[in-house]
Design a protein around this motif. Structure first.
Motif, PDB file in Angstrom:
ATOM      1  N   VAL A 361      96.300  12.574  22.864  1.00 36.83           N
ATOM      2  CA  VAL A 361      95.367  12.545  21.745  1.00 36.83           C
ATOM      3  C   VAL A 361      94.695  11.174  21.684  1.00 36.83           C
ATOM      4  O   VAL A 361      95.379  10.148  21.658  1.00 36.83           O
ATOM      5  N   ALA A 362      93.372  11.173  21.664  1.00 38.20           N
ATOM      6  CA  ALA A 362      92.615   9.923  21.563  1.00 38.20           C
ATOM      7  C   ALA A 362      91.418  10.157  20.655  1.00 38.20           C
ATOM      8  O   ALA A 362      90.558  10.980  20.962  1.00 38.20           O
ATOM      9  N   ALA A 363      91.367   9.441  19.543  1.00 37.09           N
ATOM     10  CA  ALA A 363      90.264   9.646  18.605  1.00 37.09           C
ATOM     11  C   ALA A 363      88.934   9.221  19.200  1.00 37.09           C
ATOM     12  O   ALA A 363      87.919   9.901  19.040  1.00 37.09           O
ATOM     13  N   LEU A 392      93.511  16.608  27.260  1.00 34.45           N
ATOM     14  CA  LEU A 392      93.149  15.381  26.555  1.00 34.45           C
ATOM     15  C   LEU A 392      92.282  15.775  25.368  1.00 34.45           C
ATOM     16  O   LEU A 392      91.174  16.297  25.535  1.00 34.45           O
ATOM     17  N   LEU A 393      92.785  15.541  24.158  1.00 36.06           N
ATOM     18  CA  LEU A 393      92.069  15.880  22.936  1.00 36.06           C
ATOM     19  C   LEU A 393      91.365  14.638  22.393  1.00 36.06           C
ATOM     20  O   LEU A 393      91.953  13.554  22.363  1.00 36.06           O
ATOM     21  N   CYS A 394      90.131  14.803  21.971  1.00 38.33           N
ATOM     22  CA  CYS A 394      89.352  13.641  21.546  1.00 38.33           C
ATOM     23  C   CYS A 394      88.364  14.033  20.457  1.00 38.33           C
ATOM     24  O   CYS A 394      88.073  15.210  20.249  1.00 38.33           O
ATOM     25  N   VAL A 410      89.406  18.156  29.018  1.00 41.63           N
ATOM     26  CA  VAL A 410      89.007  17.297  27.899  1.00 41.63           C
ATOM     27  C   VAL A 410      88.375  18.187  26.836  1.00 41.63           C
ATOM     28  O   VAL A 410      87.349  18.833  27.080  1.00 41.63           O
ATOM     29  N   ILE A 411      89.006  18.252  25.651  1.00 38.38           N
ATOM     30  CA  ILE A 411      88.599  19.204  24.614  1.00 38.38           C
ATOM     31  C   ILE A 411      88.417  18.471  23.290  1.00 38.38           C
ATOM     32  O   ILE A 411      89.297  17.697  22.883  1.00 38.38           O
ATOM     33  N   PRO A 412      87.322  18.708  22.580  1.00 35.58           N
ATOM     34  CA  PRO A 412      87.199  18.156  21.224  1.00 35.58           C
ATOM     35  C   PRO A 412      88.333  18.680  20.347  1.00 35.58           C
ATOM     36  O   PRO A 412      88.664  19.871  20.383  1.00 35.58           O
ATOM     37  N   VAL A 413      88.929  17.793  19.580  1.00 41.41           N
ATOM     38  CA  VAL A 413      90.126  18.188  18.836  1.00 41.41           C
ATOM     39  C   VAL A 413      89.816  19.289  17.837  1.00 41.41           C
ATOM     40  O   VAL A 413      90.635  20.208  17.636  1.00 41.41           O
ATOM     41  N   TRP A 414      88.637  19.303  17.209  1.00 40.02           N
ATOM     42  CA  TRP A 414      88.313  20.366  16.253  1.00 40.02           C
ATOM     43  C   TRP A 414      88.219  21.710  16.961  1.00 40.02           C
ATOM     44  O   TRP A 414      88.612  22.736  16.413  1.00 40.02           O
TER      45      TRP A 414
END
Length: 423
Positions: A361-363, A392-394, A410-414
């Protein structure tokens, strides 16, 4: 009465013949509402209303009821519907049944002698997860009711989460909803208060109830100063490694008298009351799991807002806490990973079918060094867990022109939360 129309919860209400469904969890997370949902679903599927019974033992007119009176509840119902007894399946929801000492023997008898489905719910003070399992002697399945997930939050706000090919407008609504979820949290009542002050007071009240009713009264704790100070410290440390030695040293410097062993016991009590949970290091040795630091997560990230100044909140930690809660809903085991070259991956999630997912998780990934570090940790962890999916959530996209290695998503967390996490 008619069943109230409430936000639909994505929780398991299935039953196995001869077993009850025990609905447990943090106070004010929606256990009673879930019982109504179970009954309403059966009504919608064609079950007659007379066969759906909700019974609340906290009704003041039942004050003083004991286990010998419980049989009268069944007898009164079957006098109203004598043709149902042992002929038709009746769904019973017993809410706050823990107020009746010895209720377990009554429920076991009902399961053995009547044609019934049984749902149980109780406060976390007297109906903890491990106690249900012990008291029911293998006769109960558990549903842990947590505050709203992001999907449930969107549903409560009237925002659709259905569909993969979103329009620009729907995407913007979901992104805005995620920002709101991040700020408010998932407790149902927190969504309907009108001011931030009311929300803070509401959530602080929940925690005080847990501390004094579910912990202090239950375990006869006299050192309330240390108990409250420890809880506040933990509520400000979401998504961090927990060290009882550091807390002990800090308390000692502040003149708060408490031992390390007592602090560890308090931590166990907080977990039993569903206030928080901890995640161990991913190793096979149980001894190494116990001696290595654990990561701390709150049952709902909104509690961080209630106990931390706004300037002290770390957005990345809040997002990681949200991801931890989502993973916990649908996984059998959750751990974090330390690689041989000192990298760290936030989660190794193992599902009930044995499949595994490494989740980082990486903002903010706009910095190329941050992006490279997060990718490197996933690549290293894959050496120890080669069959695991790597995610990888971002919040922000990787730097323009960055190369993502094969096998890493790589996936947007929302978006990940919209799709139900690891499901």
């Amino acid at each position: 009465m008619e069943f109230p129309q409430l936000t639909r919860r994505e929780a398991d209400d299935s039953l196995i013949p001869g077993k009850a469904r025990a609905v447990i969890g943090m106070r004010r997370a929606g256990k009673t509402s879930f019982l109504y949902q179970c009954l309403a679903d059966r009504l919608a599927s064609g079950t007659a209303r007379e066969k759906l019974v909700y019974f609340n033992f906290e009704d003041e007119r039942l004050s003083g009821i004991d286990v010998t009176d419980l049989g009268a509840v069944l007898d009164a119902y079957y006098r109203m519907h004598p043709s149902f007894r042992q002929q038709e399946t009746i769904t019973w929801c017993f809410d706050e049944i823990q107020v009746v000492a010895g209720w377990e023997s009554f429920i076991r008898r009902v399961l053995d002698s009547e044609k019934v489905e049984v749902f149980l719910s109780g406060s976390s003070a007297r109906m903890l997860s491990r106690e249900v399992a012990t008291s029911m002697r293998g006769r109960a399945l558990e549903t842990v009711m947590s505050p709203f997930s992001f999907r449930e939050f969107c549903s409560a706000r009237g925002v659709s989460v259905v569909g993969k090919n979103l329009s620009a407008a729907n995407r913007s609504r979901l992104e805005a909803s995620f920002d709101e979820y991040l700020a408010i949290g998932g407790f149902p009542e927190a969504l309907v208060v009108s001011t931030e002050r009311q929300r803070v007071e509401l959530l602080q009240g929940y925690v005080d109830t847990v501390l004094f009713r579910d912990v202090a009264e239950r375990y006869a704790i006299g050192n309330l100063v240390a108990l409250r100070a420890f809880a506040r410290q933990l509520l400000r440390q979401a998504a961090t490694l927990f060290s009882v030695s550091k807390v002990y040293a800090d308390f000692k410097s502040r003149g708060i008298s408490v031992s390390k062993e007592t602090l560890l016991r308090y931590l166990e009590y907080f977990e039993d009351a569903f206030l928080l949970f901890t995640v161990p290091l991913a190793v096979r040795s149980e001894r190494r799991r116990q001696v290595n630091p654990r990561k701390l997560y709150l049952v709902d990230h909104g509690l961080s807002h209630a106990f931390s100044p706004a300037s002290g909140l770390d957005r990345g930690h809040l997002i990681e806490n949200i991801v931890a809660c989502e993973l916990r809903r649908d996984t059998r085991d959750l751990a974090y990973v330390k690689t041989a070259r000192s990298g760290e991956v936030d989660f190794l999630a193992t599902r009930y079918d044995g499949t595994q997912t490494l989740v980082q998780v990486a903002a903010d990934l706009t910095n190329s060094n941050t992006f490279a570090r997060e990718i490197k940790a996933l690549v290293e962890a894959a050496e120890d867990f080669p069959d695991a999916r790597r995610v990888l959530l971002c919040e922000t996209a990787p730097p323009r022109g960055s190369l993502v290695p094969d096998g890493i998503e790589v996936i947007p967390v929302w978006r990940w939360l919209q799709n139900g996490g690891v499901r």
